[in-house]
Motif scaffolding. Sequence first.
Motif, mmCIF file in Angstrom:
data_model
loop_
_atom_site.group_PDB
_atom_site.id
_atom_site.type_symbol
_atom_site.label_atom_id
_atom_site.label_comp_id
_atom_site.label_asym_id
_atom_site.label_seq_id
_atom_site.Cartn_x
_atom_site.Cartn_y
_atom_site.Cartn_z
ATOM 1 N N GLY A 186 0.817 -1.214 0.000
ATOM 2 C CA GLY A 186 0.000 0.000 0.000
ATOM 3 C C GLY A 186 0.849 1.262 0.000
ATOM 4 N N VAL A 187 1.940 1.254 0.779
ATOM 5 C CA VAL A 187 2.833 2.415 0.797
ATOM 6 C C VAL A 187 3.504 2.577 -0.561
ATOM 7 C CG1 VAL A 187 4.933 3.368 1.810
ATOM 8 C CG2 VAL A 187 3.215 2.313 3.278
ATOM 9 N N PHE A 188 3.957 1.472 -1.161
ATOM 10 C CA PHE A 188 4.561 1.558 -2.491
ATOM 11 C C PHE A 188 3.563 2.109 -3.509
ATOM 12 C CE2 PHE A 188 7.777 -1.798 -1.206
ATOM 13 C CZ PHE A 188 8.857 -0.958 -1.322
ATOM 14 N N PHE A 189 2.316 1.638 -3.439
ATOM 15 C CA PHE A 189 1.290 2.106 -4.375
ATOM 16 C C PHE A 189 1.012 3.597 -4.184
ATOM 17 C CE2 PHE A 189 -3.209 2.902 -5.358
ATOM 18 C CZ PHE A 189 -3.225 2.539 -6.707
ATOM 19 N N LEU A 190 0.938 4.022 -2.927
ATOM 20 C CA LEU A 190 0.683 5.438 -2.653
ATOM 21 C C LEU A 190 1.815 6.310 -3.175
ATOM 22 C CD1 LEU A 190 -1.021 7.628 -1.300
ATOM 23 C CD2 LEU A 190 0.182 7.147 0.842
ATOM 24 N N LEU A 191 3.053 5.883 -2.963
ATOM 25 C CA LEU A 191 4.189 6.648 -3.464
ATOM 26 C C LEU A 191 4.188 6.705 -4.990
ATOM 27 C CD1 LEU A 191 7.010 5.380 -1.070
ATOM 28 C CD2 LEU A 191 5.928 7.627 -1.061
ATOM 29 N N LEU A 192 3.785 5.610 -5.626
ATOM 30 C CA LEU A 192 3.733 5.582 -7.083
ATOM 31 C C LEU A 192 2.646 6.507 -7.612
ATOM 32 C CD1 LEU A 192 4.767 4.331 -9.718
ATOM 33 C CD2 LEU A 192 3.114 2.486 -9.405
ATOM 34 N N VAL A 193 1.486 6.479 -6.967
ATOM 35 C CA VAL A 193 0.394 7.362 -7.397
ATOM 36 C C VAL A 193 0.795 8.823 -7.252
ATOM 37 C CG1 VAL A 193 -1.939 8.135 -6.812
ATOM 38 C CG2 VAL A 193 -1.442 5.696 -6.984
ATOM 39 N N LEU A 194 1.428 9.154 -6.127
ATOM 40 C CA LEU A 194 1.873 10.541 -5.931
ATOM 41 C C LEU A 194 2.910 10.933 -6.980
ATOM 42 C CD1 LEU A 194 2.162 10.676 -2.041
ATOM 43 C CD2 LEU A 194 0.381 11.667 -3.483
ATOM 44 N N ALA A 195 3.816 10.001 -7.338
ATOM 45 C CA ALA A 195 4.805 10.305 -8.366
ATOM 46 C C ALA A 195 4.137 10.545 -9.718
ATOM 47 C CB ALA A 195 5.816 9.162 -8.469
ATOM 48 N N LEU A 196 3.123 9.741 -10.039
ATOM 49 C CA LEU A 196 2.407 9.948 -11.304
ATOM 50 C C LEU A 196 1.665 11.282 -11.297
ATOM 51 C CD1 LEU A 196 0.979 6.350 -11.932
ATOM 52 C CD2 LEU A 196 2.884 7.471 -13.098
ATOM 53 N N GLY A 197 1.126 11.645 -10.138
ATOM 54 C CA GLY A 197 0.472 12.947 -10.038
ATOM 55 C C GLY A 197 1.445 14.095 -10.250
ATOM 56 N N ILE A 198 2.655 13.935 -9.739
ATOM 57 C CA ILE A 198 3.676 14.971 -9.932
ATOM 58 C C ILE A 198 4.080 15.053 -11.400
ATOM 59 C CG2 ILE A 198 6.042 15.627 -9.350
ATOM 60 C CD1 ILE A 198 5.547 14.298 -6.603
ATOM 61 N N LEU A 199 4.223 13.901 -12.050
ATOM 62 C CA LEU A 199 4.530 13.916 -13.487
ATOM 63 C C LEU A 199 3.414 14.589 -14.284
ATOM 64 C CD1 LEU A 199 6.053 10.349 -14.007
ATOM 65 C CD2 LEU A 199 7.248 12.540 -14.108
ATOM 66 N N LEU A 200 2.177 14.383 -13.859
ATOM 67 C CA LEU A 200 1.056 15.048 -14.524
ATOM 68 C C LEU A 200 1.155 16.563 -14.361
ATOM 69 C CD1 LEU A 200 -1.576 14.644 -16.083
ATOM 70 C CD2 LEU A 200 -2.769 14.501 -13.892
ATOM 71 N N MET A 201 1.634 17.011 -13.194
ATOM 72 C CA MET A 201 1.846 18.442 -12.995
ATOM 73 C C MET A 201 2.865 18.979 -14.001
ATOM 74 S SD MET A 201 2.032 18.746 -8.834
ATOM 75 C CE MET A 201 2.742 20.394 -8.987
#
Length: 362
Positions: A186-201
Amino acid sequence: MPEEWIVRVQGREYGPVDFETLQEWKNEGRVLPANEVCPVDSDLWTSADKIPGLFPPPVPTSSAESVGRRQSFSEILAKTLRIYRKGFLQFLGLTAIVVVPSICAQLSSTALASPNTEMDFQTLLAAMFNLGMLLLSLAAWPVYIAGIQILTSELSADRPIAMFDLFQRALRSWPRVALLCFLVYGVFFLLLVLALGILLMVLVGASLLTILLALALLALQVWMFGRWFINVLFWQQFSVLAQSDIPGVLRRSKELARSGRNLPWFQRPSWRGTFLASLWFGFVLVLSIGPEWSMMQSYFHEAMTAQDPQALLQSLSANSKPAGLDLLRLVLGLLQAVVHPLLGIAFVLLYFDSLGGDAPRP
């Protein structure tokens, strides 16, 4: 009368045995420092390394001598292959409990993704079957993890184990391993989602300040991802083989991964574990890049030529929709699943090897 002890190994109790028998078991690798023991005339459980004289503290030596006590990386890999070959059918059986439901779910999803599919009772049943297979595969994953740890431990000590006993012992670890899977992944998934959100920025942001801020946040995410990876490097071994509670699993995994400060960097558990994981990720990348190459080229072309970020996202979403069953991808996925226990075996052997030297005590 000499003091006698009860030994608890992976949920099972053995004994009572005297100190000489404990020494024999220790020399055979059947008793580890982390195993729980209890005197026959007491209800107080402790760890085996607390018995005076059973696990004498290591004599301080130079780094070169310390390295000599450990297996080389090539020895760990060679022993990994031997154990995998010895228990191939049992490892295959463990893999099947995860892979078979997953394949059924993939086939059902392919049928549901057909453009001619109509919403009726049969389609609803197929969707329910698909969901059930996915849940079954997820539920079997903790058994698969625990089974690899137990089977590797037994085979490395030349102790054959029946498949029924293996599943029984793996099921006893299910609640703890399942909760840890939820936490760790779950922590790995959350970090990945946040990274994808940053790339979207980065894609959507037009100002230089927004791009610089997003890149700084992305660098922080990469650091957090790597730190968490090191901290949970040995969580599977401590949760199954050492039978630690959940806080103890995370604490001891971090301590073991960061131990070996007196060793050369390439002999430390963190670097060895990272290199093992990198070998596996490289293998997975080689298997995956073939079927995905054309899609990757399409994504790259769209990213380089698109002017409107919203149109880019719509185009990428359209290209990612499934287009029927990909037989090559299915075969490569099966190959990856069949050899996946090699990674678990290697980490168990690395865990046993890293318990020496200045490894943390329970």
